[in-house]
Every structure is written in C-alpha cells, then in structure tokens.
Design an enzyme around this catalytic site. Structure first.
Site, PDB file in Angstrom:
ATOM      1  N   VAL A  58       0.845  -1.204   0.000  1.00 35.56           N
ATOM      2  CA  VAL A  58       0.000   0.000   0.000  1.00 35.56           C
ATOM      3  C   VAL A  58       0.875   1.247   0.000  1.00 35.56           C
ATOM      4  O   VAL A  58       0.663   2.173  -0.790  1.00 35.56           O
ATOM      5  CB  VAL A  58      -0.953  -0.016   1.225  1.00 35.56           C
ATOM      6  CG1 VAL A  58      -1.546   1.354   1.489  1.00 35.56           C
ATOM      7  CG2 VAL A  58      -2.038  -1.059   1.020  1.00 35.56           C
ATOM      8  N   GLU A  59       1.864   1.280   0.859  1.00 33.75           N
ATOM      9  CA  GLU A  59       2.760   2.439   0.959  1.00 33.75           C
ATOM     10  C   GLU A  59       3.542   2.645  -0.334  1.00 33.75           C
ATOM     11  O   GLU A  59       3.650   3.770  -0.837  1.00 33.75           O
ATOM     12  CB  GLU A  59       3.728   2.247   2.130  1.00 33.75           C
ATOM     13  CG  GLU A  59       4.657   3.405   2.369  1.00 33.75           C
ATOM     14  CD  GLU A  59       3.963   4.635   2.916  1.00 33.75           C
ATOM     15  OE1 GLU A  59       4.491   5.749   2.699  1.00 33.75           O
ATOM     16  OE2 GLU A  59       2.908   4.514   3.545  1.00 33.75           O
TER      17      GLU A  59
END
Length: 161
Positions: A58-59
């Site tokens: 996600v990051e």
C-alpha cells in the site's frame, strides 16, 4: 501460492539495499521512457506493478503514484509522468487484511484517488521481464515489486497447529 519466476523479475522489499535498488529501477524506468519512441514500450516503462496489498505494498503504490504525479511532473520533456499506471495487486478480497475492514476500504479509496488501480482477488501466477500474468491475461509492466505477505500468513498458521 507460488508465483513462477517471482524472485527473478519481481524483487522483494526486505532491506535498505532492496529499497535503494527498487528506487533506482523506478527512476530508470522514467528515464528510459523519456528516450523511447515506441508508444507501447513507453507505456510498459511507465507501468508499475506491486504484488501484495499489505502495509508495504500500500505504501509503495501510493509513493510511486505521488512521485509520478507530483515530484517528477516537471522533470521530463517527452514523457508525461501523470500517465503513469500503478497497479496494486492483492490475491485476497481486500487490502490490509490484518486491519479492520473499514480501514481497508478507506485505504482502497485513497489509493484510487491517487490514481492507483487496485486489483483484488487477482492472484499473480507468473512474473516475467515484461509483465505479470493474472486472471489468464498479461499485464505489461517494466517494473514489478513483490511485497506479498503470504509467507507471513503461512508462518502464522503454523504457529496455531
């Protein structure tokens, strides 16, 4: 699940050295796209695939999208970084499965707002130098990163046996 040729074409992100290598590959893809005259090759160079919808995936997906649409926006003459495609692929039904569903849904919407294409329930079956196979079709991409956490879930499961 085993993804054929994952380690060869989709490096993981487990150390500072891995992060530096991935950063170099991302920036190199934009530089190569700048010099490329073939629209199909340019599109593949500006396509990034992240395998694994846990916190690291996600990051990374959000960071690449922000880099392309913000930081690099004025750095190229013949490439439009805003046309960069970022795919976050998760084999399971949602992102961040260890967090509450509400947070998973919020995260999906936030990534999509940044321009990330989130593909859920879509296991990658093969990695190659020119992309990945999922759902029986090829997704052309020059940069693939695997941050899948399936090995962590297998380990957690074995602890409960």
């Amino acid at each position: 699940m085993c993804i054929r040729d994952r380690s060869k074409y989709a490096p993981g992100l487990k150390s500072l050295e891995d992060a530096t290598t991935i950063r170099g590959r991302i920036l190199s893809a934009f530089e190569q796209a700048e010099l490329c005259n073939d629209p199909e090759v340019r599109e593949a160079l500006q396509t990034f695939v992240i395998i694994g919808g846990g916190p690291t995936g996600v990051e990374l997906a959000g960071t690449i999208a922000e880099l392309a649409r913000g930081t690099l926006q004025d750095d190229f003459r013949s490439v439009d970084p805003s046309k960069t495609r970022v795919f976050l692929i998760e084999a399971g039904p949602r992102l961040l499965p260890v967090f509450p569903e509400k947070l998973s849904e919020y995260t999906r919407r936030a990534l999509e707002k940044l321009g990330v294409s989130v593909l859920l329930g879509a296991p990658v079956t093969e990695c190659a130098s020119d992309g990945v196979m999922l759902n029986g079709r090829k997704l052309a991409a020059s940069t693939i990163v695997s941050v899948s956490y399936t090995h962590l879930r297998a380990h957690e499961t074995s602890l409960h046996l």
